[in-house]
Design a protein around this motif. Structure first.
Motif, PDB file in Angstrom:
ATOM      1  N   LYS A   1       0.834  -1.195   0.000  1.00  0.00           N
ATOM      2  CA  LYS A   1       0.000   0.000   0.000  1.00  0.00           C
ATOM      3  C   LYS A   1       0.877   1.257   0.000  1.00  0.00           C
ATOM      4  O   LYS A   1       0.652   2.191  -0.784  1.00  0.00           O
ATOM      5  N   ASN A   2       1.875   1.282   0.845  1.00  0.00           N
ATOM      6  CA  ASN A   2       2.721   2.466   0.946  1.00  0.00           C
ATOM      7  C   ASN A   2       3.616   2.643  -0.273  1.00  0.00           C
ATOM      8  O   ASN A   2       3.870   3.763  -0.706  1.00  0.00           O
ATOM      9  N   MET A  42       2.365  10.335   4.438  1.00  0.00           N
ATOM     10  CA  MET A  42       3.273   9.411   5.127  1.00  0.00           C
ATOM     11  C   MET A  42       4.348  10.208   5.857  1.00  0.00           C
ATOM     12  O   MET A  42       4.682  11.324   5.481  1.00  0.00           O
ATOM     13  N   SER A  43       4.929   9.596   6.880  1.00  0.00           N
ATOM     14  CA  SER A  43       6.015  10.261   7.601  1.00  0.00           C
ATOM     15  C   SER A  43       7.292  10.199   6.772  1.00  0.00           C
ATOM     16  O   SER A  43       7.420   9.392   5.849  1.00  0.00           O
ATOM     17  N   THR A  48       8.849   6.672   6.825  1.00  0.00           N
ATOM     18  CA  THR A  48       8.201   5.694   5.941  1.00  0.00           C
ATOM     19  C   THR A  48       8.527   5.980   4.485  1.00  0.00           C
ATOM     20  O   THR A  48       8.828   5.059   3.716  1.00  0.00           O
ATOM     21  N   ARG A  60      11.877   4.671   3.659  1.00  0.00           N
ATOM     22  CA  ARG A  60      11.869   3.219   3.540  1.00  0.00           C
ATOM     23  C   ARG A  60      11.278   2.754   2.206  1.00  0.00           C
ATOM     24  O   ARG A  60      11.873   1.951   1.489  1.00  0.00           O
TER      25      ARG A  60
END
Lengths: 396, 396
Positions: free
Chosen positions: B16-17, B42-43, B46, B49
């Motif tokens: 999803k991300n 998102m942060s 994240t 990543r």
């Protein structure tokens, strides 16, 4: 590789895992944490965590029982039936019903009252509901503080986020802030939805007890004063963008057909609803109820047989059209037409051979309702429970 | 409170991300990590990543550019157009098309060839596709190792998990292991799906470029040699239980109607498809193509106008029925009937006032196709990309 998680992702996973654990407990109580892990595929650590959540939410408790069998003894978990209670309410044109429903989906007490909504005395209805609920709670000796919420199912277009009845032809309502009005007097959180949507939720969660997997796509088809469908995917109601998905009764099948209450011509429901069948019958003889129409059929009247036979054809067509649109693996066929005349279920099933195409005919199983007249109340109570598990309406 | 995560949950969130970050980059490249975080919610951690994931998958690269504006300078990210390529293929009754599609969804090269599938020479078709793809790659100087996969869209019932064509009336195929056959000769992973489903995926991802939010529910309605719909929810194809959701052309609207190719009577598509219109026209005069029928209408022939007007009515009815079932907020109306005669889009729009009910009429916006004849190829390539992001078909 480790994944960093956003807060909304964490929430999503927590809800999902809580629901998974709760369903395992609801369907198999009493049960050990180890067996929940086996059933759900979650690890022991995750089960420990979400069970703690469920205990905090007042949904689950540890029992005195210890698991049998060999190996290490484990504390058993059960639904905390004493801790939390929900209310399920159905408001229909002439009848209002309310039930106290426990965490297992069992009705503890129920009441119903004839109320003609066309009088539009909304205050009277709200007072009646409050009265029914408080009276039942008192009779059962259950303090109101135990109720985490009340769910209401009613016919029409509902905005569940706003708690509004946008429009209900059956109730004669338009833009009614029903949740606000009821919450002001009932003193517990209220959730509101379309009656067929909560009915589908109730039925599908009870069917899943009997081995229908949670990932199934279930379409409920209801034939009575109206014609509608509701879709349950991943145990959640499919709403569409405005919570009006499933209004298949207003799909048009003949642009030159009969006028529908919605103002369009040839809507599918003009061929199948109680009213449509009675209108046809009355061209031949005075017939005041479906019951009477069925009696004429049983007496061998060919016109009565023809009307009912055609209705079965159009129900089979409805099922074909539902299957073409949604491709579900389970269909629940319900509504007064079927509930009051169970032999019609088999009649429709026979018709499916004619009206459902080759590649769809093996793609679904069709069931009757398991909850009958209580399905909207039980489904509305289930919606409360889903909200409690998802958002924790009330923390004990 | 910390949440312990199962492996399958972690996978879900990662996919999803990743998709969220990739879409931000695809729609706004070049873009900084900070801006991806702003756009997606998102942060920073994240984003860091998942961008690393996307770089590892060969989808994204850091550029030499540095963000402008005030504050700390940041390295910009862009699609790694040189690193990865996809193939999009459309197989239709008479025509086979293939395109090389880059990560931005842009076609780099395309070829098409007339092939009559009724000859059923499947080997010839496979060889042709392999030849088209390898030739285009050679012409563009792109080594085959850069291709992460080929997506194929074709008419009929497709089992994407098995890579099988279950049944295709248009192609005359039944139980064909298409993916296995093509993969054996093409030397890259192949994904297969129904043509309308990938078309809807392609169109909806391009419409979303123009500000349609990702959470929208998009229904594509296509009218041509057949009639069908496809639904995109959360940027994913809604498949139903057997990938045959959306076959609304076979919803029945008249049990006494015309015989359909599926063997049933009165299917909706018997009122609208090219063939249906031509059959009607030929009752009056010899008409060999829709083009000719439209010419007669423009010459003022009332029978031609009547046929086309009725088709527009039934298309509006189809849209009403789609809206009643799915309650989407966006509809893309496409297919040869509309693409070849754009004025029909407006004609259908006018008809909606008559055939779409009060509570649905403001619930959706209707668009034309943005990708036209290339939509199946671009959508099939998009499906490859989704698989690459979800599962990493090929790691670079």
């Amino acid at each position: 590789m480790q994944v960093l998680l956003e807060k909304h992702d964490q929430e999503f996973i927590r809800k999902k895992n809580r629901m998974l654990a709760f369903n395992s407990i609801q369907h198999h109580h009493p049960i050990s944490r180890t067996d929940i892990a086996k059933l759900s595929g979650m690890s022991a650590a995750t089960v420990g965590r979400v069970v703690a959540d469920l205990i905090e939410l007042g949904l689950v408790k540890e029992t005195d029982q210890i698991s049998g069998g060999v190996g290490r003894k484990a504390t058993m978990l059960d639904l905390d039936l004493e801790s939390i209670m929900t209310v399920g309410i159905e408001v229909d044109r002439n009848l209002t019903k309310a039930a106290l429903v426990d965490l297992s989906g069992r009705i503890i007490a129920e009441k119903q009252q004839v109320v003609d909504q066309n009088g539009k005395q909304l205050d009277v209805l709200i007072d009646l509901i409050v009265h029914m609920v408080t009276e039942m709670a008192a009779e059962q000796g259950i303090p109101l503080s135990k109720f985490v919420g009340a769910g209401v199912g009613l016919p029409g277009i509902v905005d569940p986020d706003q708690g509004m009845v946008v429009f209900s032809a059956q109730l004669g309502w338009r833009n009614i802030s029903f949740v606000k009005m009821l919450e002001a007097k009932l003193n517990m959180p209220v959730v509101l939805d379309n009656d067929l949507k909560v009915k589908a939720l109730g039925e599908s969660s009870f069917h899943s007890l009997d081995g229908i997997p949670a990932e199934s796509i279930t379409a409920l088809v209801s034939i009575g004063s109206g014609l509608g469908t509701a879709l349950i995917m991943d145990q959640k109601i499919y709403r569409g963008s405005r919570n009006i998905a499933g209004e298949i009764g207003h799909s048009i099948i003949d642009p030159n057909g009969k006028l529908c209450e919605c103002g369009k011509r040839g809507c599918l429901q003009t061929y199948i609803t109680d009213l449509a069948l009675l209108q046809e019958a009355n061209q031949i003889r005075e017939v005041r109820s479906l019951q009477e129409l069925f009696q004429y059929m049983e007496q061998g009247e060919p016109w009565a047989r023809s009307i009912i036979d055609r209705a079965c054809s159009y129900i089979a067509i409805t099922i074909n059209n539902v299957v073409c649109a949604y491709n579900p693996n389970h269909i629940i066929l319900t509504g007064k037409f079927i509930e009051d005349h169970p032999e019609m279920f088999e009649a429709v099933k026979l018709k499916l051979q004619e009206f459902v195409g080759e590649h769809f005919s093996g793609s679904f199983e069709m069931f009757r309702s398991k909850l009958g007249e209580r399905s909207v109340m039980i489904g509305a109570a289930k919606l409360v429970l889903q909200q409690q598990i998802d958002y924790g309406l009330v923390h004990k």
